[in-house]
Scaffold this motif. Structure first.
Motif, PDB file in Angstrom:
ATOM      1  N   UNK A  86     -17.653   3.508  -5.619  1.00  0.00           N
ATOM      2  CA  UNK A  86     -17.413   2.069  -5.724  1.00  0.00           C
ATOM      3  C   UNK A  86     -16.279   1.605  -4.820  1.00  0.00           C
ATOM      4  N   UNK A  87     -15.522   2.546  -4.246  1.00  0.00           N
ATOM      5  CA  UNK A  87     -14.384   2.206  -3.394  1.00  0.00           C
ATOM      6  C   UNK A  87     -14.664   2.450  -1.917  1.00  0.00           C
ATOM      7  N   UNK A  88     -15.847   2.898  -1.594  1.00  0.00           N
ATOM      8  CA  UNK A  88     -16.200   3.189  -0.201  1.00  0.00           C
ATOM      9  C   UNK A  88     -17.544   2.548   0.107  1.00  0.00           C
ATOM     10  N   UNK A 142     -18.095  -9.963  -6.327  1.00  0.00           N
ATOM     11  CA  UNK A 142     -18.344  -9.711  -7.746  1.00  0.00           C
ATOM     12  C   UNK A 142     -19.764 -10.133  -8.103  1.00  0.00           C
ATOM     13  N   UNK A 143     -20.179  -9.774  -9.303  1.00  0.00           N
ATOM     14  CA  UNK A 143     -21.525 -10.121  -9.757  1.00  0.00           C
ATOM     15  C   UNK A 143     -21.696 -11.635  -9.823  1.00  0.00           C
ATOM     16  N   UNK A 144     -20.687 -12.343 -10.345  1.00  0.00           N
ATOM     17  CA  UNK A 144     -20.770 -13.796 -10.458  1.00  0.00           C
ATOM     18  C   UNK A 144     -20.853 -14.451  -9.076  1.00  0.00           C
ATOM     19  N   UNK A 191     -23.083 -16.049  -2.855  1.00  0.00           N
ATOM     20  CA  UNK A 191     -22.183 -15.437  -1.880  1.00  0.00           C
ATOM     21  C   UNK A 191     -22.717 -14.070  -1.459  1.00  0.00           C
ATOM     22  N   UNK A 192     -22.330 -13.632  -0.270  1.00  0.00           N
ATOM     23  CA  UNK A 192     -22.759 -12.315   0.192  1.00  0.00           C
ATOM     24  C   UNK A 192     -22.628 -12.171   1.692  1.00  0.00           C
ATOM     25  N   UNK A 193     -23.011 -10.991   2.175  1.00  0.00           N
ATOM     26  CA  UNK A 193     -22.990 -10.665   3.603  1.00  0.00           C
ATOM     27  C   UNK A 193     -24.409 -10.336   4.033  1.00  0.00           C
TER      28      UNK A 193
END
Length: 412
Positions: free
Chosen positions: A143-145, A306-308, A314-316
């Protein structure tokens, strides 16, 4: 001999050097052919992928040029620009089937090697992460990479069995090539010459000096002793030599084709065929580049939002629209239709064509021509072929005769 050195020497020999075709029969020769084929195909996809741009969207669906946008589109880290970074990432992803990226102080670092411990109900753990000669200490949860996984094995293992067959064919073709490359002939020696006292001396001089100079020279005259006759080989050997060269070239082309198929690349692109190149690029985008773009987009969105925020829009997005060259004159009619139907604004069309938006109030408005109407509008009195004539008639004419509607004069 290193594989890369062998491949470089074979593809770009020095002007004053000759190629030793014995190396074709070395074990690394077949590996070099495999490496060459994979390199050409992987480099093609990686180079094309660098033309993609990244859209960073906020919860309103608008592009936000934030620090993340700059990191993805311009400068991912201090030592690489966006082209170098994404070329390396896609190349490693295609070859190894997965790639690991660390985020360190607003920098994205591609790992050269790492150790992974997989778990079912918690984060996978990555350790022994290296970049060049530097090793990152500590453990990193998934989850950190950024961990991109395209398949469960590297591409070299997928095609190794196929290239083993080509190894045998290549060895056979090069052996025949080696046999047919040089001039061959028959030396006839008479009985009288063999019985002479100086036969051994003359024979040694002829074989080691005269013939050597004769075969190594472009234009030469071969002196012969009495009782000696040299008969050159037939033209059939030259024909066979040419055929073996063709066979070797075909084997390289076939190895390229197999590597392209393994990576879902149209064969015509790696062979340089220009016929139907537009269709070939469409297939490449659909089967090869778009899945990579989807993988990268999902991983970036899931790790930076985040999920919300994601649920809000939102996103890439790794955008592949820039890969194909756009000729604005060829799409002018379609752009006009998009604007006239209200689907896009002028600024949106400019961005899709690769131009900068004007960012004016009028350029961000949506226009629609009067040619468009709702289906209900036709029933409510929109102009049609049946009622056009009726619509064109005036509702009434001004009475200038001074007569009553009944036909009598207005004067009594």
């Amino acid at each position: 001999m290193k594989i890369i050195d062998w491949l470089g020497n074979f593809l770009t020999p020095k002007k004053d050097s000759t190629i030793n075709f014995e190396t074709f029969r070395m074990p690394e020769s077949a590996v070099a052919v495999q490496a060459y084929s994979l390199f050409v195909c992987i480099d093609l996809v990686a180079t094309i992928s660098t033309k993609c741009s990244f859209g960073v969207f906020d919860e309103k669906g608008q592009i936000k040029k934030s620090a993340l946008w700059v990191m993805l589109n311009v400068k991912p880290n201090k030592n690489q620009n966006a082209y170098e970074f994404w070329h390396e990432l896609v190349a490693k992803l295609l070859y190894y089937g997965e790639v690991l990226v660390l985020q360190k102080k607003d920098q994205l670092i591609i790992a050269d090697s790492f150790t992974k411990e997989e778990y079912a109900l918690k984060d996978d753990i990555f350790s022994n992460v290296t970049r060049g000669s530097f090793t990152f200490n500590g453990l990193y949860g998934s989850s950190k990479v950024l961990h991109l996984k395209l398949r469960n094995t590297d591409i070299s293992q997928l095609v190794r069995g196929i290239f083993q067959m080509y190894e045998e064919l290549l060895n056979s073709a090069t052996t025949k090539y080696h046999r047919g490359k040089y001039e061959k002939g028959i030396l006839k020696v008479s009985a009288a010459a063999r019985g002479a006292n100086d036969f051994e001396k003359n024979f040694e001089t002829l074989m080691n000096d005269y013939f050597k100079a004769y075969f190594q020279s472009g234009n030469a005259v071969l002196p012969m002793f009495d009782g000696y006759e040299y008969v050159p080989g037939t033209a059939e050997s030259t024909k066979k030599y040419s055929n073996e060269i063709t066979d070797i070239v075909k084997l390289f082309e076939e190895s390229l084709s197999r590597a392209a198929q393994a990576l879902k690349i149209p064969v015509s692109l790696v062979r340089g065929d220009v016929a139907s190149i537009g269709d070939a690029y469409d297939i490449l985008l659909s089967n090869c580049v778009d899945p990579i773009a989807k993988l990268v987009s999902c991983e970036l969105t899931g790790k930076f939002y985040t999920v919300d925020e994601i649920a809000g829009g939102a996103g890439v997005v790794m955008q592949t629209k820039n890969i194909k060259h756009v000729d604005v004159f060829s799409i002018a009619g379609n752009m006009d239709k998009l604007i006239a139907s209200g689907i896009t604004s002028i600024d949106e069309c400019r961005v899709e064509a690769g131009w900068n938006a004007l960012n004016e109030d009028w350029s961000q408005q949506h226009f629609i021509t009067k040619n468009y109407a709702t289906a209900n509008g036709l029933e409510d009195g929109a102009v049609t072929a049946e009622n056009k004539e009726e619509k064109d008639e005036p509702e009434g004419k001004e009475d200038i005769s001074g007569k009553e509607p009944g036909g009598n004069s207005g004067n009594t």
